[in-house]
Design an enzyme around this catalytic site. Structure first.
Site, PDB file in Angstrom:
ATOM      1  CG  HIS A  70      -1.866   1.157   1.217  1.00  0.00           C
ATOM      2  ND1 HIS A  70      -2.107   1.926   2.318  1.00  0.00           N
ATOM      3  CD2 HIS A  70      -2.630   1.662   0.226  1.00  0.00           C
ATOM      4  CE1 HIS A  70      -2.999   2.857   2.016  1.00  0.00           C
ATOM      5  NE2 HIS A  70      -3.322   2.720   0.743  1.00  0.00           N
ATOM      6  CD  GLN A  72      15.710   1.320  -1.575  1.00  0.00           C
ATOM      7  OE1 GLN A  72      16.122   2.286  -2.181  1.00  0.00           O
ATOM      8  NE2 GLN A  72      16.307   0.162  -1.629  1.00  0.00           N
ATOM      9  CE  LYS A 109       1.245   4.118   3.798  1.00  0.00           C
ATOM     10  NZ  LYS A 109      -0.023   3.687   3.182  1.00  0.00           N
TER      11      LYS A 109
END
Length: 179
Positions: A24, A90, A73
């Protein structure tokens, strides 16, 4: 003459995959010299416990263009979650942004003048680094596409609201939705 691309800030979101390897991603895209640059630099300079924003790289010493800030997050916990956050997610973010430039969503001529902030969810239960990479690559591309095409539209949102909200973590019943 100012470019029509990313006049102040463009915002996009994308969710790809299912289960622990889903991705997400939220992005904010803006021009250097504007509010996005201030937010980008501030986030980079003010990490907090478990959340250390960092520049996204295609390879060591090769940051993706536009320069993209990875903001996790979920605090990276455990060896596999850390490898997914700083490794596969990443790398997926970097490749998704590079794909967006390659496909012209972000004009290559503008890539040095634009910054991206990406807030990325990596589930602490992640169990497949390759799936994590694939999902994050698609989510990054989808979030950039949503930002530059201003989608979903208000009409899209209102049409979806007619059926009620739903996400991988919660879908209310008809009883709960009734006013």
């Amino acid at each position: 003459m100012p470019s029509p691309f990313a006049p102040a800030a463009l915002i996009g979101e994308s969710f790809v995959g299912a289960g622990a390897n889903a991705a997400h991603t939220n992005v904010v895209i803006g021009r250097k010299g504007g509010p996005v640059e201030t937010a980008w630099a501030t986030a980079l300079a003010t990490p907090s416990a478990g959340h250390v924003p960092f520049m996204t790289v295609l390879r060591p010493s090769v940051p993706v263009r536009p320069l993209t800030l990875f903001v996790n997050k979920a605090a990276a916990e455990g060896e596999l979650h850390q490898r997914a956050t700083w490794g596969s997610a990443q790398a997926g973010l970097a490749q998704g942004v590079a794909d967006a430039v390659s496909d012209g969503l972000v004009p290559a001529a503008e890539a040095d003048d634009v910054l991206i902030i990406a807030a990325v969810w990596v589930d602490p239960a992640v169990d497949d680094l390759d799936a994590s990479f694939r999902n994050q690559r698609a989510a990054a591309y989808g979030a950039v596409r949503a930002a530059v095409t201003a989608t979903p539209t208000v009409q899209d949102v209102l049409a979806a609201a007619e059926h009620g909200p739903a996400n991988p973590f919660y879908t209310p019943t008809a009883e709960v939705l009734a006013r």
